[in-house]
Design a protein around this motif. Structure first.
Motif, mmCIF file in Angstrom:
data_model
loop_
_atom_site.group_PDB
_atom_site.id
_atom_site.type_symbol
_atom_site.label_atom_id
_atom_site.label_comp_id
_atom_site.label_asym_id
_atom_site.label_seq_id
_atom_site.Cartn_x
_atom_site.Cartn_y
_atom_site.Cartn_z
ATOM 1 N N ARG A 50 0.836 -1.208 0.000
ATOM 2 C CA ARG A 50 0.000 0.000 0.000
ATOM 3 C C ARG A 50 0.871 1.260 0.000
ATOM 4 N NH1 ARG A 50 -3.657 -1.015 4.295
ATOM 5 N NH2 ARG A 50 -2.104 -0.244 5.745
ATOM 6 N N GLN A 51 1.929 1.255 0.790
ATOM 7 C CA GLN A 51 2.795 2.428 0.859
ATOM 8 C C GLN A 51 3.603 2.608 -0.428
ATOM 9 O OE1 GLN A 51 2.624 4.810 3.173
ATOM 10 N NE2 GLN A 51 0.907 3.557 3.889
ATOM 11 N N LEU A 52 4.060 1.516 -1.013
ATOM 12 C CA LEU A 52 4.804 1.614 -2.271
ATOM 13 C C LEU A 52 3.915 2.125 -3.398
ATOM 14 C CD1 LEU A 52 7.010 -1.597 -2.122
ATOM 15 C CD2 LEU A 52 7.735 0.772 -1.773
ATOM 16 N N VAL A 53 2.678 1.663 -3.440
ATOM 17 C CA VAL A 53 1.730 2.157 -4.447
ATOM 18 C C VAL A 53 1.540 3.657 -4.268
ATOM 19 C CG1 VAL A 53 -0.703 2.110 -5.166
ATOM 20 C CG2 VAL A 53 0.549 -0.031 -4.846
ATOM 21 N N ASP A 54 1.375 4.086 -3.036
ATOM 22 C CA ASP A 54 1.153 5.503 -2.763
ATOM 23 C C ASP A 54 2.374 6.353 -3.101
ATOM 24 O OD1 ASP A 54 -0.650 7.570 -1.580
ATOM 25 O OD2 ASP A 54 1.038 7.775 -0.168
ATOM 26 N N LEU A 55 3.572 5.821 -2.889
ATOM 27 C CA LEU A 55 4.803 6.574 -3.139
ATOM 28 C C LEU A 55 5.268 6.528 -4.590
ATOM 29 C CD1 LEU A 55 6.852 5.463 -0.007
ATOM 30 C CD2 LEU A 55 5.937 7.750 -0.446
ATOM 31 N N ALA A 56 4.760 5.600 -5.372
ATOM 32 C CA ALA A 56 5.231 5.401 -6.754
ATOM 33 C C ALA A 56 5.142 6.703 -7.548
ATOM 34 C CB ALA A 56 4.426 4.308 -7.431
ATOM 35 N N ALA A 57 6.143 6.901 -8.404
ATOM 36 C CA ALA A 57 6.245 8.134 -9.180
ATOM 37 C C ALA A 57 5.202 8.228 -10.290
ATOM 38 C CB ALA A 57 7.647 8.257 -9.770
ATOM 39 N N THR A 58 4.786 7.095 -10.833
ATOM 40 C CA THR A 58 3.832 7.109 -11.944
ATOM 41 C C THR A 58 2.797 6.006 -11.729
ATOM 42 O OG1 THR A 58 5.040 5.487 -13.279
ATOM 43 C CG2 THR A 58 5.679 7.813 -13.553
ATOM 44 N N PRO A 59 1.672 6.091 -12.423
ATOM 45 C CA PRO A 59 0.680 5.010 -12.335
ATOM 46 C C PRO A 59 1.248 3.655 -12.786
ATOM 47 C CG PRO A 59 -0.329 6.969 -13.259
ATOM 48 C CD PRO A 59 1.147 7.247 -13.168
ATOM 49 N N ALA A 60 2.103 3.661 -13.801
ATOM 50 C CA ALA A 60 2.703 2.402 -14.274
ATOM 51 C C ALA A 60 3.563 1.780 -13.176
ATOM 52 C CB ALA A 60 3.538 2.645 -15.524
ATOM 53 N N GLN A 61 4.314 2.610 -12.477
ATOM 54 C CA GLN A 61 5.139 2.094 -11.390
ATOM 55 C C GLN A 61 4.268 1.632 -10.222
ATOM 56 O OE1 GLN A 61 7.454 5.625 -12.174
ATOM 57 N NE2 GLN A 61 9.241 4.531 -11.384
ATOM 58 N N ALA A 62 3.177 2.330 -9.960
ATOM 59 C CA ALA A 62 2.256 1.908 -8.899
ATOM 60 C C ALA A 62 1.700 0.521 -9.198
ATOM 61 C CB ALA A 62 1.127 2.925 -8.742
ATOM 62 N N LEU A 96 10.164 4.856 -7.026
ATOM 63 C CA LEU A 96 10.242 6.305 -6.813
ATOM 64 C C LEU A 96 10.993 7.025 -7.928
ATOM 65 C CD1 LEU A 96 10.974 6.413 -2.989
ATOM 66 C CD2 LEU A 96 8.875 7.079 -4.134
ATOM 67 N N ASP A 97 11.681 6.282 -8.775
ATOM 68 C CA ASP A 97 12.495 6.877 -9.835
ATOM 69 C C ASP A 97 11.598 7.416 -10.950
ATOM 70 O OD1 ASP A 97 14.333 7.591 -11.751
ATOM 71 O OD2 ASP A 97 15.181 5.588 -12.002
ATOM 72 N N GLU A 98 11.502 8.725 -11.055
ATOM 73 C CA GLU A 98 10.655 9.350 -12.070
ATOM 74 C C GLU A 98 11.163 9.100 -13.480
ATOM 75 O OE1 GLU A 98 10.374 13.449 -10.983
ATOM 76 O OE2 GLU A 98 9.228 13.013 -9.171
ATOM 77 N N ASN A 99 12.444 8.773 -13.617
ATOM 78 C CA ASN A 99 13.029 8.538 -14.936
ATOM 79 C C ASN A 99 12.929 7.085 -15.382
ATOM 80 O OD1 ASN A 99 13.885 11.244 -15.285
ATOM 81 N ND2 ASN A 99 15.543 10.840 -13.846
ATOM 82 N N PHE A 100 12.472 6.192 -14.498
ATOM 83 C CA PHE A 100 12.349 4.778 -14.844
ATOM 84 C C PHE A 100 11.166 4.600 -15.786
ATOM 85 C CE2 PHE A 100 10.530 0.547 -14.156
ATOM 86 C CZ PHE A 100 11.620 -0.228 -14.456
#
Length: 112
Positions: A50-62, A96-100
């Motif tokens: 839940r926390q990783l989904v919330d912290l993810a930089a983009t919807p794809a990463q979530a 969390l990497d916005e460039n990933f």
């Protein structure tokens, strides 16, 4: 036993041996401390996800968080705690990497 069963058994054994080597290499690099140290507070895999989904930089990463946590959770009982912690930190970095930018073709194939 058919050829496919032999192949499947060899593949499973190969994965188990690779995991054992990874664990041995990790423990050689970071031996378990003998001293009793203060431990982290406990949390569940669902809370981590839940926390990783919330912290993810983009919807794809979530959307990747569920798969990453699931894979880590499945192998965690076989690994030293510190190795699991390292994997959690690495997956957090990726999420969390916005460039990933995950490969769209690979991502759609994994979702099937």
């Amino acid at each position: 036993m058919g050829d496919w069963q032999n192949f499947d058994n060899r593949a499973v054994i190969g994965r188990a041996l690779r995991l054992r080597r990874e664990i041995d290499d990790f423990e050689a690099r970071w031996p378990t401390e003998v001293m009793k140290e203060e431990c982290l507070p406990g949390f569940s895999w669902a809370q981590l996800e839940r926390q990783l989904v919330d912290l993810a930089a983009t919807p794809a990463q979530a959307s990747m968080a569920r798969h990453l946590v699931s894979g880590t959770r499945k192998l965690a009982p076989f690994k030293p705690s510190e190795m699991v912690l390292r994997e959690i930190l690495c997956m957090t970095w990726v999420l969390l990497d916005e460039n990933f930018k995950p490969d769209p073709e690979q991502e759609s194939a994994e979702m099937i």
